[in-house]
Scaffold this motif. Structure first.
Motif, PDB file in Angstrom:
ATOM      1  N   TYR A  24      98.082 -22.183 -57.654  1.00 20.43           N
ATOM      2  CA  TYR A  24      98.096 -21.872 -56.230  1.00 20.43           C
ATOM      3  C   TYR A  24      99.302 -20.998 -55.895  1.00 20.43           C
ATOM      4  O   TYR A  24     100.412 -21.283 -56.330  1.00 20.43           O
ATOM      5  CB  TYR A  24      98.197 -23.150 -55.388  1.00 20.43           C
ATOM      6  CG  TYR A  24      97.053 -24.118 -55.542  1.00 20.43           C
ATOM      7  CD1 TYR A  24      95.894 -23.964 -54.791  1.00 20.43           C
ATOM      8  CD2 TYR A  24      97.148 -25.187 -56.423  1.00 20.43           C
ATOM      9  CE1 TYR A  24      94.844 -24.858 -54.919  1.00 20.43           C
ATOM     10  CE2 TYR A  24      96.100 -26.085 -56.549  1.00 20.43           C
ATOM     11  CZ  TYR A  24      94.959 -25.926 -55.798  1.00 20.43           C
ATOM     12  OH  TYR A  24      93.926 -26.806 -55.918  1.00 20.43           O
ATOM     13  N   ALA A  25      99.067 -19.952 -55.117  1.00 23.38           N
ATOM     14  CA  ALA A  25     100.162 -19.141 -54.571  1.00 23.38           C
ATOM     15  C   ALA A  25     100.458 -19.645 -53.165  1.00 23.38           C
ATOM     16  O   ALA A  25      99.586 -20.224 -52.506  1.00 23.38           O
ATOM     17  CB  ALA A  25      99.760 -17.673 -54.531  1.00 23.38           C
ATOM     18  N   PRO A  26     101.692 -19.479 -52.678  1.00 21.40           N
ATOM     19  CA  PRO A  26     102.023 -19.964 -51.334  1.00 21.40           C
ATOM     20  C   PRO A  26     101.172 -19.294 -50.259  1.00 21.40           C
ATOM     21  O   PRO A  26     100.913 -18.086 -50.320  1.00 21.40           O
ATOM     22  CB  PRO A  26     103.495 -19.591 -51.171  1.00 21.40           C
ATOM     23  CG  PRO A  26     104.007 -19.380 -52.546  1.00 21.40           C
ATOM     24  CD  PRO A  26     102.852 -18.864 -53.346  1.00 21.40           C
ATOM     25  N   LYS A  75     113.196 -27.946 -53.617  1.00 21.89           N
ATOM     26  CA  LYS A  75     114.409 -27.334 -54.164  1.00 21.89           C
ATOM     27  C   LYS A  75     114.108 -26.111 -55.013  1.00 21.89           C
ATOM     28  O   LYS A  75     115.008 -25.310 -55.298  1.00 21.89           O
ATOM     29  CB  LYS A  75     115.191 -28.362 -54.984  1.00 21.89           C
ATOM     30  CG  LYS A  75     116.000 -29.341 -54.144  1.00 21.89           C
ATOM     31  CD  LYS A  75     116.792 -30.298 -55.011  1.00 21.89           C
ATOM     32  CE  LYS A  75     117.689 -31.204 -54.190  1.00 21.89           C
ATOM     33  NZ  LYS A  75     118.449 -32.161 -55.038  1.00 21.89           N
ATOM     34  N   GLN A  76     112.874 -25.961 -55.436  1.00 18.61           N
ATOM     35  CA  GLN A  76     112.494 -24.796 -56.233  1.00 18.61           C
ATOM     36  C   GLN A  76     112.355 -23.535 -55.376  1.00 18.61           C
ATOM     37  O   GLN A  76     112.356 -22.424 -55.902  1.00 18.61           O
ATOM     38  CB  GLN A  76     111.173 -25.055 -56.956  1.00 18.61           C
ATOM     39  CG  GLN A  76     111.223 -26.181 -57.971  1.00 18.61           C
ATOM     40  CD  GLN A  76     109.869 -26.440 -58.609  1.00 18.61           C
ATOM     41  OE1 GLN A  76     109.009 -25.569 -58.663  1.00 18.61           O
ATOM     42  NE2 GLN A  76     109.661 -27.654 -59.099  1.00 18.61           N
ATOM     43  N   LEU A  77     112.222 -23.727 -54.064  1.00 21.57           N
ATOM     44  CA  LEU A  77     112.067 -22.581 -53.174  1.00 21.57           C
ATOM     45  C   LEU A  77     113.412 -21.887 -52.970  1.00 21.57           C
ATOM     46  O   LEU A  77     114.445 -22.546 -52.879  1.00 21.57           O
ATOM     47  CB  LEU A  77     111.509 -23.028 -51.824  1.00 21.57           C
ATOM     48  CG  LEU A  77     110.105 -23.638 -51.843  1.00 21.57           C
ATOM     49  CD1 LEU A  77     109.745 -24.167 -50.465  1.00 21.57           C
ATOM     50  CD2 LEU A  77     109.079 -22.610 -52.296  1.00 21.57           C
ATOM     51  N   LEU A 199     101.978 -30.318 -50.664  1.00 19.44           N
ATOM     52  CA  LEU A 199     102.914 -29.208 -50.445  1.00 19.44           C
ATOM     53  C   LEU A 199     102.415 -27.871 -50.987  1.00 19.44           C
ATOM     54  O   LEU A 199     103.130 -26.872 -50.907  1.00 19.44           O
ATOM     55  CB  LEU A 199     104.256 -29.532 -51.114  1.00 19.44           C
ATOM     56  CG  LEU A 199     105.028 -30.728 -50.559  1.00 19.44           C
ATOM     57  CD1 LEU A 199     106.279 -30.989 -51.398  1.00 19.44           C
ATOM     58  CD2 LEU A 199     105.403 -30.528 -49.097  1.00 19.44           C
ATOM     59  N   LYS A 200     101.203 -27.849 -51.522  1.00 26.90           N
ATOM     60  CA  LYS A 200     100.761 -26.674 -52.283  1.00 26.90           C
ATOM     61  C   LYS A 200     100.757 -25.373 -51.473  1.00 26.90           C
ATOM     62  O   LYS A 200     100.951 -24.295 -52.038  1.00 26.90           O
ATOM     63  CB  LYS A 200      99.369 -26.902 -52.875  1.00 26.90           C
ATOM     64  CG  LYS A 200      98.244 -27.088 -51.885  1.00 26.90           C
ATOM     65  CD  LYS A 200      96.918 -27.283 -52.621  1.00 26.90           C
ATOM     66  CE  LYS A 200      95.765 -27.492 -51.654  1.00 26.90           C
ATOM     67  NZ  LYS A 200      95.852 -28.780 -50.956  1.00 26.90           N
ATOM     68  N   ASN A 201     100.564 -25.455 -50.159  1.00 32.44           N
ATOM     69  CA  ASN A 201     100.537 -24.229 -49.362  1.00 32.44           C
ATOM     70  C   ASN A 201     101.900 -23.563 -49.246  1.00 32.44           C
ATOM     71  O   ASN A 201     102.001 -22.412 -48.826  1.00 32.44           O
ATOM     72  CB  ASN A 201      99.998 -24.516 -47.965  1.00 32.44           C
ATOM     73  CG  ASN A 201      98.494 -24.732 -47.963  1.00 32.44           C
ATOM     74  OD1 ASN A 201      97.803 -24.390 -48.921  1.00 32.44           O
ATOM     75  ND2 ASN A 201      97.983 -25.305 -46.893  1.00 32.44           N
ATOM     76  N   SER A 206     101.023 -25.421 -59.960  1.00 30.31           N
ATOM     77  CA  SER A 206      99.941 -25.593 -60.925  1.00 30.31           C
ATOM     78  C   SER A 206      99.611 -27.074 -60.994  1.00 30.31           C
ATOM     79  O   SER A 206     100.489 -27.900 -61.271  1.00 30.31           O
ATOM     80  CB  SER A 206     100.363 -25.086 -62.313  1.00 30.31           C
ATOM     81  OG  SER A 206      99.406 -25.460 -63.283  1.00 30.31           O
ATOM     82  N   VAL A 207      98.378 -27.407 -60.691  1.00 29.13           N
ATOM     83  CA  VAL A 207      97.912 -28.788 -60.755  1.00 29.13           C
ATOM     84  C   VAL A 207      96.857 -28.885 -61.835  1.00 29.13           C
ATOM     85  O   VAL A 207      95.945 -28.058 -61.904  1.00 29.13           O
ATOM     86  CB  VAL A 207      97.330 -29.242 -59.403  1.00 29.13           C
ATOM     87  CG1 VAL A 207      96.794 -30.656 -59.507  1.00 29.13           C
ATOM     88  CG2 VAL A 207      98.388 -29.153 -58.317  1.00 29.13           C
TER      89      VAL A 207
END
Length: 296
Positions: A24-26, A75-77, A199-201, A206-207
């Motif tokens: 998924y992309a944001p 925190k990855q953002l 939170l995927k949006n 990757s799920v």
């Protein structure tokens, strides 16, 4: 044959399955500038009235794991600072004003866990053996600093539980499922997956879905190709089986085709095959993948 055998031997006992990653992309962004997000818990697990302390402890652990996953993910953002106010020991609901919390920490957003539930459900029966999945739901609200505006973020996860030693028999499995406290690791893992889903949006994520597969004899040649990673060859073998006079067999072929197309990233055709599977012979595998595909 060797590739299939190796894949089968490395799986937990239960129906054969294929792990399918979904990327998924944001779709949404928190802002271009530096952003502070405060994490709080607003779900009161005592309201569930669970009297079994081991079960309640498993539920609390999974809910806390959900919030820790949210912290790790956010925190990855870039340019995002996370303040986690959740106490793992007490895990009490925070009743403070969202606006007050945001002001205190100079935060642009407050992410609150509003509801969390965990269960184990019957996913399938093959050869009179029942198989079970986790069933996790994590509901968040992402508040703006004023506390008045928010977005609901809902996450779910349903994952295969390996090696369930179920001794109560086939008919009992329809009504009595294994307790969550006996499968804490699986519940915690699914809590992680449900939070990632919520939170995927906002994330590059990757799920992985563990897709169970039908392994009837007439499907084995295609199954070998799927385990070898040759989805195109599997599709060629499965397509003619859609015309099988036995609707249940045609339904199983359509479902395995849905998994093959999902593995190739062709979500539209995967959904078409899953719907075809349901229409030919309603089955839980197809309805589950169809719901997932709606969000992919």
């Amino acid at each position: 044959m060797a590739l299939l055998t190796l894949a089968m031997e490395n799986q937990p006992s239960g129906p054969p399955y294929l792990t399918v990653p979904v990327y998924y992309a944001p779709k949404n962004y928190l802002g271009k500038d530096s952003t502070t997000i405060v994490l709080i818990n607003q779900t009161d697990l005592d309201e569930t009235k669970v009297s079994n302390q081991k079960k309640l402890g498993t539920l609390r652990s999974a809910a806390y794991n959900s919030l820790k996953t949210a912290e790790t993910q956010l925190k990855q953002l870039p340019h995002v600072r996370v303040v986690n106010l959740v106490d793992s020991a007490a895990f009490k609901a925070n009743t403070d004003s969202v606006k007050l919390i945001a002001t205190k920490y100079n935060a642009q957003h407050v992410l609150a866990l509003k509801n969390f539930s965990a269960d184990i459900t019957l996913s399938d029966v093959q050869s009179s053996n029942p198989y079970f999945n986790t069933d996790i739901r994590a509901d968040f609200k992402l508040y703006e600093s004023n506390g008045a505006f928010y977005q609901k973020l809902r996450g779910t996860a349903s994952d295969i539980i390996p090696d369930v030693n179920y001794t109560l028999g086939f008919y009992a499995a329809l009504y009595i499922h294994p307790p969550i406290e006996q499968h804490k690791a699986s519940i915690d893992s699914s809590a992680h997956n449900a939070t990632v889903d919520a939170l995927k949006n906002y994330m590059y994520t990757s799920v992985s879905h563990d897709r169970p597969l039908y392994n009837d004899h007439f499907l084995m040649d295609a199954l070998k190709k799927m385990y070898a990673g040759d989805m195109d060859a599997a599709i060629v073998l499965l397509k003619p089986l859609l015309l099988h006079k036995n609707m249940k067999k045609a339904s199983k072929a359509a479902y395995n085709l849905a998994v093959a197309y999902e593995s190739k990233g062709d979500i539209e055709t995967a959904a078409t095959m899953a719907q075809l599977s349901v229409s030919k012979f309603n089955n839980e595998y197809a309805t589950t993948i169809l719901e997932d595909l709606k969000t992919e």
